[in-house]
Design an enzyme around this catalytic site. Structure first.
Site, short mmCIF file in Angstrom:
data_model
loop_
_atom_site.label_atom_id
_atom_site.label_comp_id
_atom_site.label_asym_id
_atom_site.label_seq_id
_atom_site.Cartn_x
_atom_site.Cartn_y
_atom_site.Cartn_z
N GLU A 158 0.78 -1.21 0.05
CA GLU A 158 -0.03 -0.08 -0.09
C GLU A 158 0.91 1.29 -0.03
O GLU A 158 0.67 2.20 0.79
CB GLU A 158 -1.02 -0.23 1.15
CG GLU A 158 -1.85 -1.11 0.99
CD GLU A 158 -3.10 -0.60 2.00
OE1 GLU A 158 -3.04 -0.24 3.13
OE2 GLU A 158 -4.18 -1.75 1.82
N GLU A 185 -6.52 -7.91 -0.72
CA GLU A 185 -6.72 -8.13 0.66
C GLU A 185 -8.27 -7.89 0.84
O GLU A 185 -8.91 -6.82 0.11
CB GLU A 185 -6.19 -7.05 1.65
CG GLU A 185 -4.58 -7.13 1.81
CD GLU A 185 -4.18 -6.14 2.75
OE1 GLU A 185 -4.75 -5.33 3.52
OE2 GLU A 185 -2.72 -5.89 2.16
C1 GLA Z 1 -4.24 -2.68 4.98
C2 GLA Z 1 -2.92 -3.32 4.94
C3 GLA Z 1 -2.57 -4.53 5.95
C4 GLA Z 1 -3.55 -4.25 7.15
C5 GLA Z 1 -4.94 -4.08 6.85
C6 GLA Z 1 -5.91 -3.90 7.75
O1 GLA Z 1 -4.96 -3.20 3.87
O2 GLA Z 1 -2.37 -3.60 3.72
O3 GLA Z 1 -1.31 -4.83 6.38
O4 GLA Z 1 -3.25 -3.43 8.12
O5 GLA Z 1 -5.09 -2.68 6.12
O6 GLA Z 1 -7.30 -3.77 7.46
#
Ligand code: GLA
Ligand code: ZN
Length: 693
Positions: free
Chosen positions: A158, A315
């Site tokens: 991210e 994710e």
């Molecule tokens: C983001 C991050 C993860 C985690 C999630 C929690 O997407 O990439 O590492 O922290 O949020 O929702």
């Protein structure tokens, strides 16, 4: 600059199902690492993302590497048929590195350098950080690119944020020198710096925006945001370079965030082989309202549209997050629905954050496939198994694509500019919501939409919607004209065609480069207070057969007809009777202008008429009940089309199909022509039919 547009084709052949996995947190518990494998198979997971935050576990001291634990994890995966996305660990760095080389830490806007801590806290320009990343990524590439379990690179995590250190200032100035041909005069003109005597007389005076410094030169703010994107892409390219030197090339991706404003994701398109993103819908904030479902659908469509190919849901949570104001459990059915919504819009995977809950620290209570209890006898685990089962039955969907006849323009640079415009509504100009309101009108009709920026080829679309296109970059007006001339239908709104690429207002009449195709001149815009209302009244016998009147609010554009005709007029105030909705016949096509912010009800009626007139295909030709939608994927070659009918309500719904025959891919049943299918509350049915081309 190396160009990586030659895509590395993925080697996997199944729909992917899996999670972020953090074995480095459990190295003291080999029993748990063993048990994980049994549970992964039980959950029908076939891929894990590993190494995302593992830097200190891989390099506990500078130059001392401990890859053995990762070898074991990957070997165990290979022995058990589990695949891995291997991450580069740049998302968080070891304390020893921050201590020895403080320059790797980010400097905030206020020019104060952060302390070690958190994550995503690095300078993207720092030569030391780049060097460290190269060393680490080279070792990872050499050691694992041939590993049978590894199927792709998960670059960092991210990406986001910006750094204002001296290295970054220098890089920003160099970026500007390239853009403005080393000519400070060009920069001054583009940014209109004669205003308030802000003219730069030496390059060294140019600095990034700062709360205690410059924020009022809009062109400068914009260029800074462009630079931040370019520098992040450059950092990502730097990360990718060592991974492209191995014999076996693996596809690279980095995980995007939902509508993340800080980075123009379109600029990553050429560098990455496959796009992916992290989706965390807040279903319960929107009970009884499909806005959340439409919003997530729109983000899926953005990610798919950027490369015009399937993407990955990198994710999502199998249950709840721990960062929303209130963490309410997913209701039965929601997990499957939300997972397969991604597939409906073009994802070839359903992946989670996270496989197993950590025992401590800030995400210990974030949802995971495996809870602290440690076994599989949980509701969440069973929900995950259901998704695994479904994905096994949807193998034939993998690689198919969404074919859209409609494009909605959502342009990142326009978003930055319009929110910084200091114009008629500083209390919220509402760009994102306006785009989403238009998007939703298509979504709820089961009409496929590409969500694109203003640079894309429009020729394959029947309808293009460009809401609040405040910034119009060079050449865009002409491309809109060609699109309409050739028979396309264009829809634009108030507060469009105001500024150029560096935020200089168009002279000679708004909407600037869109004036010709829209056939109107906008003389003024009225900003309404929260409780102010006006009315839009359909004119008698208007071409769109709109009837009656609709409420308008927030912004009312006062326009003059040039070549266009009015389909509706304002009802009140000193501009009562002046045009509020217009259409301009232009070549073979038509260009509509909506002069005021309207209710969703109006947008829905308008889109109904326009899509019918333009002959836009709907996924199902039969009516969809409220809160139910349908979207489809098909192959470029082959005759199968996969239809996802989704119920976003807490009620039982039924849909009557048309006179084609269908097969239910999950239930394994055949559905004769004109069948009626039932949808449970938050239910989804995935049907296969012959593609009619
Ligand atoms: C983001 C991050 C993860 C985690 C999630 C929690 O997407 O990439 O590492 O922290 O949020 O929702
Ligand atoms: Zn920096």
């Amino acid at each position: 600059m190396t160009n990586y547009t030659t895509n590395v084709t993925p080697s996997w052949t199944a729909m992917l199902h899996g999670a972020d996995y953090n074995p480095e947190q459990w190295r003291h518990r080999p029993d748990i690492l063993e048990e994980d494998i049994r549970l992964m198979k039980l959950a029908k997971c076939n891929v894990m993302s590993v190494g995302i935050f593992s830097w200190v576990a891989l390099e506990p001291e500078e130059g001392v590497y401990t890859f053995e634990w990762l070898d074991q994890v990957l070997d165990r995966f290979a022995a058990n048929g589990i695949q891995a996305f291997l991450a580069t660990p740049s998302g968080a760095r070891p304390a020893w590195m921050s201590a020895k080389y403080p320059e790797v830490l980010r400097v905030e806007k206020n020019r104060v350098r952060n302390l070690h801590g958190f994550r995503h806290n690095h300078c993207f320009t720092s030569p030391v950080y780049r060097q460290k990343v190269t060393e680490m990524n080279t070792l990872l590439a050499e050691r694992y690119s041939d590993h049978p379990a590894v199927i792709g690179w998960h670059i960092s995590n991210e990406y986001g944020g910006e750094c204002h250190c001296d290295y970054c200032q220098e890089a920003y100035r160099n970026w500007l020198k390239v853009k403005y041909n080393n000519d400070l005069e060009q920069l001054n003109r583009a940014w209109w710096t004669t205003f308030w005597s802000h003219t730069y007389t030496d390059w060294s005076q140019v600095e990034s925006p700062a709360p205690h410094g410059e924020t009022q030169v809009h062109g400068m703010n914009l260029d800074w945001r462009r630079f931040v994107t370019d520098q992040t892409v450059d950092f990502c390219r730097h990360e990718v370079e060592p991974l492209r030197k191995t014999e076996r090339l693996l596809p690279v991706t980095t995980n995007f965030m939902e509508f993340f404003e800080g980075l123009n994701y379109w600029k990553f398109a050429d560098l990455l082989d496959i796009l992916s993103w992290d989706s965390y819908p807040t279903w319960h904030d929107h009970d009884g309202d499909t806005m959340q479902a439409a919003k997530i659908a729109m983000m899926h469509d953005i990610v798919r549209s950027i490369k015009q190919q399937p993407f990955l849901l990198m994710e999502s949570t199998p249950s709840l997050t721990n960062w929303q104001p209130i963490s309410k459990n997913k209701r039965p059915g929601m997990h499957l629905l939300s997972s397969l919504q991604a597939v409906a819009h073009g994802s070839d995977s359903v992946q989670y954050f996270q496989w197993r809950k950590s025992q401590g620290s800030s995400e210990k209570l974030h949802g995971a496939v495996v809870d602290h209890v440690g076994h599989e006898h949980t509701r969440v685990f069973r929900d995950v198994q259901d998704v695994g089962d479904a994905l096994e039955r949807l193998q034939s969907v993998r690689g198919s694509h969404v074919q859209a006849e409609v494009a909605v323009i959502f342009d990142w640079e326009n978003r930055w500019a319009v929110k910084d415009s200091q114009g008629p509504r500083n209390s919220g100009i509402g760009y994102e919501d306006t785009v989403l309101n238009f998007y939703r009108a298509f979504w709820e009709r089961g009409i496929a939409v590409d969500v694109i920026d203003m640079e894309q080829d429009l020729s394959k679309y029947k309808v293009v919607v460009a809401p609040m296109l405040y910034m119009v970059r060079e050449g865009v007006g002409e491309r809109f004209e060609r699109f309409v001339e050739n028979g396309g239908t264009l829809l634009s709104t108030y507060w469009s065609g105001i500024v150029n690429e560096t935020d200089l207002c168009f002279l000679g009449g708004f909407p600037g480069p869109l004036r010709n195709v829209l056939g109107i001149w906008s003389e003024e815009i009225d900003g309404l207070h929260e409780n102010d209302r006006n009315r839009l009244i359909a004119t008698d016998g208007n071409k769109l057969e709109l009837q009656g009147e609709y409420e308008v609010r927030d912004l009312c554009d006062l326009i003059h007809l040039e070549h266009a005709e009015a389909l509706a007029v304002y009802g009140d105030d000193f501009y009562a009777g002046r045009p509020a909705l217009t259409v301009n016949q232009f070549g073979q096509g038509e260009a509509y202008y909506i002069a005021a912010r309207t209710t969703d009800h109006f947008i829905s009626d308008l889109i109904e008429q326009i899509t019918t007139k333009a002959g836009v295909t709907r996924t199902l030709s039969t009516p969809l009940p409220e809160n139910v939608t349908a979207h489809a994927r098909a192959r470029a070659q082959g005759n199968d089309e996969f239809v996802f009918i989704q119920n976003y309500s807490n009620e039982l719904k039924s849909v009557t199909l048309d006179n084609q025959s269908y097969a239910d891919l999950i239930a394994g049943t055949e559905l004769p022509t004109n069948s009626t299918v039932e949808l449970e509350p938050y239910g989804i049915r995935i049907l296969k039919r012959d593609l009619i081309r």
